[in-house]
Structure formats: C-alpha cells, structure tokens
Design a protein around this motif. Structure first.
Motif, PDB file in Angstrom:
ATOM      1  N   LEU A  68       0.821  -1.208   0.000  1.00 33.82           N
ATOM      2  CA  LEU A  68       0.000   0.000   0.000  1.00 33.82           C
ATOM      3  C   LEU A  68       0.856   1.260   0.000  1.00 33.82           C
ATOM      4  O   LEU A  68       0.548   2.228  -0.701  1.00 33.82           O
ATOM      5  CB  LEU A  68      -0.950  -0.005   1.196  1.00 33.82           C
ATOM      6  N   ASP A  69       1.948   1.246   0.741  1.00 30.50           N
ATOM      7  CA  ASP A  69       2.836   2.410   0.780  1.00 30.50           C
ATOM      8  C   ASP A  69       3.451   2.678  -0.593  1.00 30.50           C
ATOM      9  O   ASP A  69       3.546   3.821  -1.027  1.00 30.50           O
ATOM     10  CB  ASP A  69       3.922   2.205   1.835  1.00 30.50           C
ATOM     11  N   ARG A  70       3.857   1.616  -1.283  1.00 28.53           N
ATOM     12  CA  ARG A  70       4.429   1.784  -2.625  1.00 28.53           C
ATOM     13  C   ARG A  70       3.402   2.379  -3.583  1.00 28.53           C
ATOM     14  O   ARG A  70       3.695   3.310  -4.330  1.00 28.53           O
ATOM     15  CB  ARG A  70       4.946   0.460  -3.181  1.00 28.53           C
ATOM     16  N   LEU A  71       2.184   1.860  -3.541  1.00 23.37           N
ATOM     17  CA  LEU A  71       1.140   2.375  -4.424  1.00 23.37           C
ATOM     18  C   LEU A  71       0.782   3.818  -4.085  1.00 23.37           C
ATOM     19  O   LEU A  71       0.623   4.654  -4.971  1.00 23.37           O
ATOM     20  CB  LEU A  71      -0.105   1.486  -4.340  1.00 23.37           C
ATOM     21  N   ALA A  72       0.669   4.106  -2.799  1.00 26.13           N
ATOM     22  CA  ALA A  72       0.313   5.465  -2.373  1.00 26.13           C
ATOM     23  C   ALA A  72       1.380   6.468  -2.786  1.00 26.13           C
ATOM     24  O   ALA A  72       1.065   7.625  -3.082  1.00 26.13           O
ATOM     25  CB  ALA A  72       0.093   5.500  -0.865  1.00 26.13           C
ATOM     26  N   SER A  73       2.632   6.037  -2.815  1.00 24.36           N
ATOM     27  CA  SER A  73       3.708   6.962  -3.201  1.00 24.36           C
ATOM     28  C   SER A  73       3.608   7.379  -4.664  1.00 24.36           C
ATOM     29  O   SER A  73       4.157   8.404  -5.053  1.00 24.36           O
ATOM     30  CB  SER A  73       5.076   6.332  -2.921  1.00 24.36           C
ATOM     31  N   ILE A  77      -4.244  10.875  -5.821  1.00 19.56           N
ATOM     32  CA  ILE A  77      -5.494  10.807  -5.059  1.00 19.56           C
ATOM     33  C   ILE A  77      -5.752   9.357  -4.661  1.00 19.56           C
ATOM     34  O   ILE A  77      -5.562   8.446  -5.467  1.00 19.56           O
ATOM     35  CB  ILE A  77      -6.680  11.334  -5.903  1.00 19.56           C
ATOM     36  N   ILE A  78      -6.199   9.153  -3.410  1.00 21.97           N
ATOM     37  CA  ILE A  78      -6.551   7.817  -2.937  1.00 21.97           C
ATOM     38  C   ILE A  78      -8.051   7.777  -2.685  1.00 21.97           C
ATOM     39  O   ILE A  78      -8.599   8.636  -1.990  1.00 21.97           O
ATOM     40  CB  ILE A  78      -5.797   7.462  -1.644  1.00 21.97           C
ATOM     41  N   VAL A  79      -8.691   6.761  -3.262  1.00 23.56           N
ATOM     42  CA  VAL A  79     -10.122   6.520  -3.037  1.00 23.56           C
ATOM     43  C   VAL A  79     -10.223   5.187  -2.318  1.00 23.56           C
ATOM     44  O   VAL A  79      -9.937   4.138  -2.897  1.00 23.56           O
ATOM     45  CB  VAL A  79     -10.914   6.498  -4.362  1.00 23.56           C
ATOM     46  N   ALA A 100      -8.512  -1.813  10.835  1.00 22.77           N
ATOM     47  CA  ALA A 100      -7.055  -1.874  10.648  1.00 22.77           C
ATOM     48  C   ALA A 100      -6.678  -1.542   9.207  1.00 22.77           C
ATOM     49  O   ALA A 100      -5.686  -0.857   8.961  1.00 22.77           O
ATOM     50  CB  ALA A 100      -6.530  -3.256  11.038  1.00 22.77           C
ATOM     51  N   GLY A 101      -7.484  -2.000   8.244  1.00 19.80           N
ATOM     52  CA  GLY A 101      -7.206  -1.695   6.844  1.00 19.80           C
ATOM     53  C   GLY A 101      -7.275  -0.211   6.565  1.00 19.80           C
ATOM     54  O   GLY A 101      -6.432   0.348   5.861  1.00 19.80           O
ATOM     55  N   THR A 102      -8.278   0.441   7.103  1.00 20.57           N
ATOM     56  CA  THR A 102      -8.401   1.894   6.924  1.00 20.57           C
ATOM     57  C   THR A 102      -7.231   2.609   7.571  1.00 20.57           C
ATOM     58  O   THR A 102      -6.713   3.592   7.017  1.00 20.57           O
ATOM     59  CB  THR A 102      -9.743   2.391   7.502  1.00 20.57           C
ATOM     60  N   VAL A 105      -4.351   2.429   5.191  1.00 16.39           N
ATOM     61  CA  VAL A 105      -4.561   3.345   4.057  1.00 16.39           C
ATOM     62  C   VAL A 105      -4.257   4.779   4.475  1.00 16.39           C
ATOM     63  O   VAL A 105      -3.582   5.517   3.769  1.00 16.39           O
ATOM     64  CB  VAL A 105      -6.011   3.229   3.511  1.00 16.39           C
ATOM     65  N   LEU A 106      -4.735   5.174   5.641  1.00 17.69           N
ATOM     66  CA  LEU A 106      -4.480   6.540   6.114  1.00 17.69           C
ATOM     67  C   LEU A 106      -2.992   6.790   6.371  1.00 17.69           C
ATOM     68  O   LEU A 106      -2.477   7.865   6.060  1.00 17.69           O
ATOM     69  CB  LEU A 106      -5.302   6.824   7.382  1.00 17.69           C
ATOM     70  N   GLU A 107      -2.307   5.804   6.927  1.00 17.62           N
ATOM     71  CA  GLU A 107      -0.864   5.954   7.161  1.00 17.62           C
ATOM     72  C   GLU A 107      -0.116   6.078   5.833  1.00 17.62           C
ATOM     73  O   GLU A 107       0.798   6.884   5.715  1.00 17.62           O
ATOM     74  CB  GLU A 107      -0.338   4.771   7.959  1.00 17.62           C
TER      75      GLU A 107
END
Length: 110
Positions: A68-73, A77-79, A100-102, A105-107
C-alpha cells in the motif's frame, strides 16, 4: 478546458462501484492503481480494464503496508472503497479489514 491527468489509487477496485469508478477515470485520461484481495469483489468486474495501459491491478490486502505504501507513493489521489461487506464478513473481519485496513490506508496517504 484542459485538466491534467492524475494517478488514482483505488482500494476495493473489484467491487461494483470501484470498477465503474476506474472505468470513468480511465475514460477521462487518468491512471488507476487498483488494489483488491478479491475476498468480496470479483475480478470479472475489472476484466475489461486489465488490458488498459493506464490500469494496474494488484491482488493484495490493504493491510499489507509495504504494498500500500508503494502504491500510495505513486498516487495523486486515494479513493478508499475496500471493506468487508455482508453480515457474516462484518462479524468475522470488522476490525481486521474495516478498521485496521483503513488505518493502513491513512498511514500510507500521510
């Protein structure tokens, strides 16, 4: 009017809403990074998008912080649409998936 393209990270992309949102975003020239563990969604919802050059599907759980961190980088925009749905799954996975999943995502968004 020209709007610059954006890169969207969509969690829960194999859902009805996630797949249709992805299609809309791609039709408007955006890039979509898509993550889903397919526990409640269906890959058939996104099958028509898999060959699109601006669509990248990753089969993984949103609690996988490294993925998730790699994708967020890469995302502008994250949906966040991923969630356990249905009474049985809510009872079994509420804390793990929905809470925990949310948090993961927020982190990653931070």
């Amino acid at each position: 009017m020209y709007l610059p393209t954006k890169t969207f990270l969509i969690t829960g992309v194999a859902s009805f809403i996630g797949s249709h949102l992805s299609e809309y975003l791609l039709d408007h020239g955006n890039r979509v990074l898509a993550i889903d563990n397919l526990s409640t969604g269906s890959l058939s919802n996104t099958s028509h998008l898999l060959s699109h050059s601006n669509f990248q599907f990753i089969r993984a759980d949103i609690t996988d912080g490294i993925v998730l961190d790699r994708l967020a980088s890469e995302a502008t925009i994250i949906v966040h649409l991923a969630a356990a749905v249905g009474v049985q799954l809510i009872v079994e996975r509420l804390i793990q998936t929905n809470i925990a999943g949310t948090e993961v995502v927020l982190e990653a968004a931070l």
